[in-house]
Design a protein around this motif. Structure first.
Motif, short mmCIF file in Angstrom:
data_model
loop_
_atom_site.label_atom_id
_atom_site.label_comp_id
_atom_site.label_asym_id
_atom_site.label_seq_id
_atom_site.Cartn_x
_atom_site.Cartn_y
_atom_site.Cartn_z
N LEU A 3 -75.02 -34.77 0.53
CA LEU A 3 -75.65 -35.61 1.55
C LEU A 3 -76.22 -34.73 2.66
CD1 LEU A 3 -73.10 -38.54 1.96
CD2 LEU A 3 -75.31 -38.60 0.81
N LYS A 4 -77.43 -35.08 3.10
CA LYS A 4 -78.09 -34.37 4.19
C LYS A 4 -77.91 -35.16 5.48
CE LYS A 4 -81.75 -32.75 1.10
NZ LYS A 4 -81.61 -33.68 -0.02
N LEU A 5 -77.40 -34.49 6.51
CA LEU A 5 -77.17 -35.14 7.80
C LEU A 5 -78.07 -34.55 8.87
CD1 LEU A 5 -73.27 -35.33 7.90
CD2 LEU A 5 -74.89 -37.14 7.27
N TYR A 6 -78.82 -35.42 9.52
CA TYR A 6 -79.65 -35.04 10.66
C TYR A 6 -78.74 -35.00 11.88
CZ TYR A 6 -83.58 -35.24 13.97
OH TYR A 6 -84.48 -34.97 14.97
N LEU A 7 -78.76 -33.89 12.60
CA LEU A 7 -77.88 -33.70 13.75
C LEU A 7 -78.67 -33.92 15.03
CD1 LEU A 7 -76.00 -30.52 12.47
CD2 LEU A 7 -75.52 -32.93 12.01
N ALA A 8 -78.55 -35.12 15.59
CA ALA A 8 -79.34 -35.53 16.75
C ALA A 8 -78.54 -35.33 18.03
CB ALA A 8 -79.73 -37.00 16.61
N GLY A 9 -79.22 -34.91 19.07
CA GLY A 9 -78.54 -34.78 20.36
C GLY A 9 -79.33 -33.92 21.33
N PRO A 10 -78.90 -33.91 22.57
CA PRO A 10 -79.61 -33.16 23.61
C PRO A 10 -79.34 -31.66 23.59
CG PRO A 10 -77.71 -34.23 24.57
CD PRO A 10 -77.78 -34.68 23.13
N GLU A 11 -78.59 -31.17 22.62
CA GLU A 11 -78.28 -29.74 22.57
C GLU A 11 -79.52 -28.86 22.54
OE1 GLU A 11 -74.89 -32.00 20.80
OE2 GLU A 11 -77.04 -32.03 20.50
N VAL A 12 -80.63 -29.39 22.03
CA VAL A 12 -81.86 -28.60 21.96
C VAL A 12 -82.35 -28.15 23.34
CG1 VAL A 12 -82.63 -29.60 19.77
CG2 VAL A 12 -83.35 -30.66 21.93
N PHE A 13 -81.86 -28.80 24.40
CA PHE A 13 -82.27 -28.45 25.76
C PHE A 13 -81.36 -27.41 26.42
CE2 PHE A 13 -83.75 -32.87 25.11
CZ PHE A 13 -85.11 -32.65 25.24
#
Length: 190
Positions: A3-13
């Motif tokens: 299974l592929k999980l998209y890891l969403a969140g504000p960590e990119v900032f």
């Protein structure tokens, strides 16, 4: 099939975004999933900032389309609620009927955070609803986030982890993220 999980969140900032995203990806692999992280793909330059923003949006949607599910970091970001980009991503994945899970590193629910925003100046309006000094009503549903986010996860059988991280580690503490991974791994094994 993994299974592929998209890891969403504000960590990119975050200033150490790459290190945090790499740690999350490593944990995701250790739990038997393939991580898909925003920020993993080099995006070609564009002639304007606006066009570059459109490219990032398209790439992120493409990543979500390839994913089987999402783990969304709903820790309040730049205010009392989740990052708006993460909220969009969670909604996008819910609308596609994909596997959804989320976490927050702030244990105070949405109502408590909103009341704190109003410095506790919450009154009962003539209609019986709790209202701030600006007259706006407050959601009071004992949910970690806006009812559409929390409800969207829960109504689809998704998982929500709540952890109270130290303020200095609010976006880097991966305790609740690991809890989501364990819950999804258990679900996948069943």
């Amino acid at each position: 099939m993994t299974l592929k999980l998209y890891l969403a969140g504000p960590e990119v900032f975050l200033p150490n975004a790459r290190a945090i995203l790499d740690a999350k990806a490593e944990l995701t692999r250790a739990h038997g999933f393939e991580p898909i992280c925003p920020g993993d793909i080099l995006i070609e330059p564009a002639p304007t900032r606006h066009e570059f923003g459109l490219k990032i949006s398209a790439v992120d949607e493409g990543m979500m389309n390839r994913a089987d599910g999402v783990i969304a970091n709903l820790t309040p970001f730049r205010g009392i609620a989740a990052d708006v980009g993460t909220a969009f991503e969670l909604g996008y994945m819910c609308a596609q009927g994909k596997l959804v899970a989320a976490y927050t590193n702030v244990s105070a629910n949405h109502y408590a955070r909103t009341a704190e925003f109003y410095a506790g100046d919450v009154r009962e309006g003539a209609d019986g609803r709790k209202r701030g000094p600006d007259g706006m009503s407050l959601e009071d549903f004992d949910m970690i986030e806006n009812l559409m986010l929390h409800g969207g996860i829960e109504r689809r059988g998704g998982f929500i982890a709540i952890h109270d991280a130290a303020a200095a580690e609010r976006y880097t503490d991966l305790t609740a993220f690991k809890t989501c991974l364990s819950a999804l791994a258990e679900r996948a094994a069943a």
